[in-house]
Design an enzyme around this catalytic site. Structure first.
Site: not given
Ligand code: PGA
Length: 250
Positions: A9, A11, A95, A97, A167, A173, A212
């Site tokens: 992803n 982003k 997601h 976010e 997640e 993140g 992560s």
């Molecule tokens: P990350 O993000 O691996 O940077 O924690 C995962 C995601 O948001 O899908």
């Protein structure tokens, strides 16, 4: 036996130039992979470039979101038919976010889910609890509620040809990964919950872990019985790291 899926992803990162370099690195690295499915989800504006670069490769492409409407006066939005028109296979839905920064409720996400299914693409349906919810001991309740919204709009067979990504919001993140045991326990719960509606779909659905995941922890996470791959944010932005995660999934 479920084939693992590792999906990047990206982003809102990259430029036309850097994305070209990244996808070329992924396509090159993917040549030596077997027994693992690979996908990348670029910013919408670069999907066409990435599709062109993945021609003839095992690397599939997805969008990071979709509009619930398929066309019309929705300034700034991208429809699933447009994403399909470019030959994408997947669309990330819900997601965290999108849920937290853009106010997407369980119901909106469930509507997006059925939009993706109706177009014949595979939703990568993201669920997960916040830190407060985990500390309050309601992780399973939250995941069940997010899933049940999809059953309400899409029926008991919703999770045929679908992907779920667990997640935990507190792990996205942040560099804090759920331990393999913590993740496995929620993944097993998710599969059991899905099985209440359709056991066959629950057995087949790929449940990815996200939050992560990186080359150092991927193997142990994906070694768990109900973890069928990863949804990778930060570590998908460097081809070498992303390929190392893909290799761990083999
Ligand atoms: P990350 O993000 O691996 O940077 O924690 C995962 C995601 O948001 O899908």
């Amino acid at each position: 036996m479920r084939t693992p899926l590792v999906a990047g992803n990206w982003k809102m990162n990259g430029s036309r130039e850097s994305i070209k370099e990244l996808i070329n690195g992924v396509v090159e690295g993917a040549k030596s992979l077997s027994g693992v499915e690979v996908a990348v989800c670029p910013p919408t504006i670069y999907i066409a470039d990435v599709i062109a670069a993945t021609d003839g490769s095992i690397v599939e492409v997805g969008s990071q979101d979709t509009c619930t409407a398929t066309k019309g006066a929705f300034t700034g939005e991208t429809s699933i038919d447009m994403v399909k028109d470019l030959s994408c296979k997947y669309a990330i839905i819900g997601h965290s976010e999108r849920r937290t920064m853009y106010g997407e409720t369980d119901e909106v996400v469930a509507e997006k889910f059925i939009t993706v299914k109706n177009a014949g693409l595979i939703p990568v349906f993201c669920i997960g609890e916040t830190l407060e919810e985990r500390e309050a001991g309601i992780t399973e309740e939250v995941c069940a509620r997010q899933i049940d919204a999809v059953f309400t709009t899409s029926g008991d067979n919703a999770f045929a040809d679908s992907v779920v990504a667990y997640e935990p919001v507190w792990a996205i993140g942040t560099g804090k990964t759920a331990s393999p045991e913590q993740a496995q326990s929620v993944h097993a719960f998710i599969r059991q919950h899905l099985a209440k509606r359709n056991a066959d779909n629950a057995e087949k659905v790929q449940i990815l872990y996200g939050g992560s995941m990186n080359p150092a922890n991927a193997k142990e996470l994906m070694g768990q019985a109900d973890i069928d791959g990863g949804l990778i944010g930060g570590a998908s932005l460097k081809a070498d790291d992303f390929m190392a995660v893909c290799q761990a999934g083999q």
